[in-house]
Scaffold this motif. Structure first.
Motif, PDB file in Angstrom:
ATOM      1  N   PRO A 438     -20.588  14.740   0.071  1.00  0.00           N
ATOM      2  CA  PRO A 438     -21.034  15.271   1.368  1.00  0.00           C
ATOM      3  C   PRO A 438     -20.239  16.503   1.797  1.00  0.00           C
ATOM      4  O   PRO A 438     -19.010  16.548   1.651  1.00  0.00           O
ATOM      5  N   THR A 439     -20.938  17.458   2.353  1.00  0.00           N
ATOM      6  CA  THR A 439     -20.287  18.681   2.815  1.00  0.00           C
ATOM      7  C   THR A 439     -19.250  18.396   3.896  1.00  0.00           C
ATOM      8  O   THR A 439     -18.209  19.054   3.968  1.00  0.00           O
ATOM      9  N   ASP A 440     -19.514  17.376   4.735  1.00  0.00           N
ATOM     10  CA  ASP A 440     -18.576  17.120   5.831  1.00  0.00           C
ATOM     11  C   ASP A 440     -17.304  16.405   5.369  1.00  0.00           C
ATOM     12  O   ASP A 440     -16.453  16.083   6.197  1.00  0.00           O
ATOM     13  N   TRP A 441     -17.152  16.208   4.068  1.00  0.00           N
ATOM     14  CA  TRP A 441     -15.885  15.686   3.560  1.00  0.00           C
ATOM     15  C   TRP A 441     -14.821  16.777   3.455  1.00  0.00           C
ATOM     16  O   TRP A 441     -13.701  16.509   3.002  1.00  0.00           O
ATOM     17  N   ARG A 442     -15.137  18.010   3.860  1.00  0.00           N
ATOM     18  CA  ARG A 442     -14.151  19.086   3.772  1.00  0.00           C
ATOM     19  C   ARG A 442     -12.895  18.747   4.571  1.00  0.00           C
ATOM     20  O   ARG A 442     -11.794  19.199   4.227  1.00  0.00           O
ATOM     21  N   ASP A 443     -13.052  17.939   5.619  1.00  0.00           N
ATOM     22  CA  ASP A 443     -11.877  17.558   6.427  1.00  0.00           C
ATOM     23  C   ASP A 443     -11.136  16.360   5.842  1.00  0.00           C
ATOM     24  O   ASP A 443     -10.085  15.976   6.362  1.00  0.00           O
ATOM     25  N   LEU A 444     -11.686  15.750   4.787  1.00  0.00           N
ATOM     26  CA  LEU A 444     -11.086  14.564   4.195  1.00  0.00           C
ATOM     27  C   LEU A 444     -10.433  14.837   2.850  1.00  0.00           C
ATOM     28  O   LEU A 444      -9.942  13.916   2.199  1.00  0.00           O
ATOM     29  N   THR A 445     -10.437  16.087   2.392  1.00  0.00           N
ATOM     30  CA  THR A 445      -9.846  16.386   1.094  1.00  0.00           C
ATOM     31  C   THR A 445      -8.351  16.089   1.093  1.00  0.00           C
ATOM     32  O   THR A 445      -7.694  16.045   2.143  1.00  0.00           O
ATOM     33  N   VAL A 446      -7.814  15.909  -0.110  1.00  0.00           N
ATOM     34  CA  VAL A 446      -6.371  15.720  -0.247  1.00  0.00           C
ATOM     35  C   VAL A 446      -5.631  16.904   0.365  1.00  0.00           C
ATOM     36  O   VAL A 446      -4.660  16.730   1.113  1.00  0.00           O
ATOM     37  N   ALA A 447      -6.095  18.120   0.065  1.00  0.00           N
ATOM     38  CA  ALA A 447      -5.410  19.315   0.574  1.00  0.00           C
ATOM     39  C   ALA A 447      -5.447  19.380   2.094  1.00  0.00           C
ATOM     40  O   ALA A 447      -4.450  19.741   2.737  1.00  0.00           O
ATOM     41  N   ALA A 448      -6.584  19.028   2.695  1.00  0.00           N
ATOM     42  CA  ALA A 448      -6.698  19.089   4.150  1.00  0.00           C
ATOM     43  C   ALA A 448      -5.805  18.065   4.826  1.00  0.00           C
ATOM     44  O   ALA A 448      -5.299  18.296   5.934  1.00  0.00           O
ATOM     45  N   GLN A 449      -5.597  16.919   4.183  1.00  0.00           N
ATOM     46  CA  GLN A 449      -4.817  15.848   4.805  1.00  0.00           C
ATOM     47  C   GLN A 449      -3.321  15.940   4.527  1.00  0.00           C
ATOM     48  O   GLN A 449      -2.513  15.365   5.261  1.00  0.00           O
ATOM     49  N   ARG A 450      -2.971  16.630   3.466  1.00  0.00           N
ATOM     50  CA  ARG A 450      -1.572  16.607   3.027  1.00  0.00           C
ATOM     51  C   ARG A 450      -0.607  17.111   4.104  1.00  0.00           C
ATOM     52  O   ARG A 450       0.485  16.565   4.278  1.00  0.00           O
ATOM     53  N   ASP A 451      -0.999  18.148   4.828  1.00  0.00           N
ATOM     54  CA  ASP A 451      -0.097  18.739   5.818  1.00  0.00           C
ATOM     55  C   ASP A 451      -0.352  18.252   7.241  1.00  0.00           C
ATOM     56  O   ASP A 451       0.231  18.776   8.189  1.00  0.00           O
ATOM     57  N   ASP A 452      -1.196  17.250   7.386  1.00  0.00           N
ATOM     58  CA  ASP A 452      -1.497  16.679   8.698  1.00  0.00           C
ATOM     59  C   ASP A 452      -0.718  15.375   8.855  1.00  0.00           C
ATOM     60  O   ASP A 452      -1.054  14.376   8.213  1.00  0.00           O
ATOM     61  N   PRO A 453       0.335  15.351   9.670  1.00  0.00           N
ATOM     62  CA  PRO A 453       1.159  14.133   9.762  1.00  0.00           C
ATOM     63  C   PRO A 453       0.392  12.919  10.259  1.00  0.00           C
ATOM     64  O   PRO A 453       0.804  11.782  10.014  1.00  0.00           O
ATOM     65  N   GLY A 454      -0.744  13.130  10.941  1.00  0.00           N
ATOM     66  CA  GLY A 454      -1.515  11.996  11.443  1.00  0.00           C
ATOM     67  C   GLY A 454      -2.661  11.578  10.541  1.00  0.00           C
ATOM     68  O   GLY A 454      -3.459  10.724  10.922  1.00  0.00           O
ATOM     69  N   SER A 455      -2.729  12.130   9.334  1.00  0.00           N
ATOM     70  CA  SER A 455      -3.858  11.845   8.450  1.00  0.00           C
ATOM     71  C   SER A 455      -3.756  10.460   7.826  1.00  0.00           C
ATOM     72  O   SER A 455      -2.676   9.861   7.775  1.00  0.00           O
ATOM     73  N   MET A 456      -4.881   9.974   7.341  1.00  0.00           N
ATOM     74  CA  MET A 456      -4.890   8.711   6.624  1.00  0.00           C
ATOM     75  C   MET A 456      -4.027   8.808   5.369  1.00  0.00           C
ATOM     76  O   MET A 456      -3.294   7.870   5.041  1.00  0.00           O
ATOM     77  N   LEU A 457      -4.086   9.923   4.659  1.00  0.00           N
ATOM     78  CA  LEU A 457      -3.284  10.081   3.455  1.00  0.00           C
ATOM     79  C   LEU A 457      -1.802   9.927   3.756  1.00  0.00           C
ATOM     80  O   LEU A 457      -1.073   9.233   3.026  1.00  0.00           O
ATOM     81  N   ASN A 458      -1.330  10.552   4.824  1.00  0.00           N
ATOM     82  CA  ASN A 458       0.086  10.436   5.151  1.00  0.00           C
ATOM     83  C   ASN A 458       0.447   9.060   5.697  1.00  0.00           C
ATOM     84  O   ASN A 458       1.575   8.596   5.524  1.00  0.00           O
ATOM     85  N   LEU A 459      -0.507   8.382   6.336  1.00  0.00           N
ATOM     86  CA  LEU A 459      -0.254   7.000   6.744  1.00  0.00           C
ATOM     87  C   LEU A 459      -0.018   6.124   5.513  1.00  0.00           C
ATOM     88  O   LEU A 459       0.943   5.344   5.464  1.00  0.00           O
ATOM     89  N   TYR A 460      -0.882   6.246   4.505  1.00  0.00           N
ATOM     90  CA  TYR A 460      -0.717   5.455   3.279  1.00  0.00           C
ATOM     91  C   TYR A 460       0.576   5.826   2.563  1.00  0.00           C
ATOM     92  O   TYR A 460       1.321   4.943   2.096  1.00  0.00           O
ATOM     93  N   THR A 461       0.841   7.126   2.446  1.00  0.00           N
ATOM     94  CA  THR A 461       2.043   7.558   1.743  1.00  0.00           C
ATOM     95  C   THR A 461       3.291   7.005   2.405  1.00  0.00           C
ATOM     96  O   THR A 461       4.217   6.513   1.738  1.00  0.00           O
ATOM     97  N   GLU A 462       3.323   7.056   3.730  1.00  0.00           N
ATOM     98  CA  GLU A 462       4.490   6.555   4.453  1.00  0.00           C
ATOM     99  C   GLU A 462       4.581   5.029   4.370  1.00  0.00           C
ATOM    100  O   GLU A 462       5.673   4.470   4.191  1.00  0.00           O
ATOM    101  N   ALA A 463       3.445   4.351   4.492  1.00  0.00           N
ATOM    102  CA  ALA A 463       3.455   2.891   4.407  1.00  0.00           C
ATOM    103  C   ALA A 463       3.927   2.438   3.028  1.00  0.00           C
ATOM    104  O   ALA A 463       4.695   1.471   2.910  1.00  0.00           O
TER     105      ALA A 463
END
Length: 552
Positions: A438-463
């Motif tokens: 889906p085109t609207d996954w642009r906000d869910l990419t690894v790159a988009a989430q990596r630098d967002d401290p509130g992202s799901m990716l960073n939540l998992y990484t920290e957990a």
């Protein structure tokens, strides 16, 4: 005081992770499921492959998982996307070569991660050399004895041998031109093997040895509750049998003598060094029957589908957690926790979708990773990916959908978005993907989430970082604490010589904010929380971890 997502620096935690030989590593491992064809594409053909996985190992190591489970990459005509195996010792050219598999295993080990591969013992592909030989041979031949062939019922044998139904819909039997029928509990292209035949046992022991010698650390056993069929192949006497999976013992699933097969495999695994393991994909009608697959002389773990299917309600989840810990502990096995996989709708969507589904998925991550035992992460859940519900008709090729009622598993198998602003988001160099992203996954990419401290990716990484370092997490016990209605509150107490304190977890599954005591120093929250020193206000669908210091 207002606190958003709460994080403590790594140096504030006491490291207790095992970086040595990993004795009993599987009891508290976090295992990441790689659906190979949807993970990363190295050659631009739109299909993920082993070199693609290999290229992304630094990402997985950075995420902090302990092991990878790879879905089948064996030679296959792909009638069921690799779960119809034509050659158990070969890599399908779609996915690479045997040398690619060896290189991936070696690199994963160098990154400190283990590799678990699928084994598919209930059935082969209809293109397997054995089944081709069976089709060419006469009824009653040794070639047909490797599978389950039977004469039909009725005056001319035109009726199936019994009333068994395929998991994918329709009858579980297909008739050949010579009049005999063969059993396939899944697609017709997946004929069931006859595990009453010693030749089948010997062949799979050799297959396991082959991959153990290549260097894998274990196996995920597909349909581990299959293989053994009730003597005489009796009728079920009930239609819509797929609805009975996990609720009743069927004459073709969860038969008691299937455990003899697993005992033989356990002896084989124990003959190798390095803590090689086997994980059962087993559907059983009760937690007790599921736990039987993980008795001390059988498999090491079994997927906990009762947890996956539990509703987002405190009483339901607590009951499943308690049952799981009790029954697994009763046979000396670790409990396992899984929220999604390649066969079920992604849990962001199951939990309501949109913002609510995402909030619940974030809270579920902290709940799951705080529970005793081993956790499984399905690729993309660390990105908060939802189920894709609007795939174009021409892309939907799941045999479960094509043979059944129109529901399929394609929507949870859409390839991962890695980077960029347009599909396929770095999945492959060729500009395409076997299922559209889906085109609207642009906000869910690894790159988009990596630098967002509130992202799901960073939540998992920290957990995962906290889980690996905190002495109370992983294997061990759980103690419930009193909490407001609609919440789950428990403490994991540190184990081991000299260990003190623990980790507390509170999850609000209700519809209104609640106040809970501040049990210690906040470590991580799934969403914004407010604290006033002695208490914390926990919004709906939110979880919080505290580091608990021993008093006195």
């Amino acid at each position: 005081m207002t606190q958003d997502t709460l994080i403590v620096p790594a140096e504030d935690l006491t490291a207790s992770g095992d970086t040595g030989d990993g004795a009993r590593w599987w009891r508290d491992a976090v295992i990441y499921q790689v659906y190979v064809r949807s993970f990363a594409d190295s050659d631009g053909d739109g299909v993920g492959d082993l070199p693609g996985v290999r290229s992304r190992l630094p990402y997985l190591a950075g995420l902090g998982v302990d092991a990878l489970w790879l879905t089948p990459f064996y030679v296959s005509p792909m009638a069921d996307f690799g779960y119809d195996v034509a050659d158990y010792r070969g890599v399908d050219p779609l996915f690479g070569t045997l040398d690619d598999a060896r290189g991936l295993i070696a690199d994963a080990h160098a990154h400190g991660m283990r590799i678990i591969v699928d084994v598919v013992p209930n059935h082969t592909s209809d293109r397997h050399a054995w089944f081709r030989a069976a089709l060419a041979a006469a009824p009653g031949s040794a070639e047909r004895a490797r599978y389950i062939f039977r004469d039909g019922r009725g005056p001319d044998g035109a009726e199936p041998p019994n009333d068994w139904e395929s998991v994918f819909g329709g009858p579980a039997w297909t008739r050949l031109p010579d009049g005999q029928w063969y059993l396939h509990l899944f697609a017709p292209e997946q004929p069931d093997l006859n595990w009453e035949n010693p030749e089948v046992h010997a062949e799979f022991a050799d297959v396991l040895k082959f991959w153990l010698d290549v260097g894998v650390d274990g196996f995920r056993v597909d349909v581990a509750h299959g293989m053994a069929k009730a003597p005489g192949l009796p009728d079920v006497g009930h239609a819509d049998q797929v609805e009975m999976l996990g609720t009743a013992v069927l004459p073709y699933f969860d038969q008691d003598h299937v455990h003899d097969i697993h005992r033989g495999w356990r002896r084989l695994l124990d003959s190798y060094g390095g803590q090689r393991i086997a994980v059962a994909e087993a559907w059983a009608p009760t937690p007790e029957r599921l736990a039987a697959y993980t008795r001390p002389d059988e498999l090491h773990q079994a997927f906990n589908f009762h947890y996956l299917t539990a509703s987002w309600e405190a009483p339901a989840l607590r009951e499943v957690i308690e049952e799981s810990l009790r029954t697994a502990g009763g046979v000396g096995a670790p409990a396992t926790w899984v929220l999604s996989n390649h066969d079920v709708k992604r849990h962001v969507t199951r939990y309501g979708g949109g913002d609510r589904g995402l909030r619940r998925a974030r809270a579920a991550a902290l709940l799951t990773l705080a529970l005793p035992g081993s956790s499984y992460v399905y690729q993309g859940e660390e990105l908060g990916l939802p189920e894709v519900l609007d795939l174009p008709e021409e892309f939907q090729r799941d045999p479960q959908r094509l043979r059944g009622d129109g529901a399929g598993r394609d929507g949870c198998r859409v390839p991962l978005p890695w980077e960029g602003e347009e599909p396929p988001f770095g999945f492959g160099a060729g500009g395409g993907s076997w299922l559209p992203i889906p085109t609207d996954w642009r906000d869910l990419t690894v790159a988009a989430q990596r630098d967002d401290p509130g992202s799901m990716l960073n939540l998992y990484t920290e957990a995962l970082r906290i889980r690996r370092g905190h002495p109370a997490l992983g294997d061990g016990s759980l103690r419930w604490l009193d909490g407001p209605s609609g919440t789950l509150v428990f403490v994991r107490e540190s184990a081991g010589e000299g260990a003190r304190g623990g980790l507390a977890c509170a999850v609000n599954l209700g519809g209104r904010a609640v106040r809970v005591p501040a049990y210690g120093t906040p470590l991580l929250a799934s969403g914004p929380v407010r604290g006033d020193g002695g208490h914390v206000e926990l919004p709906p669908d939110t979880a919080l971890w505290w580091d608990v210091k021993e008093e006195g």
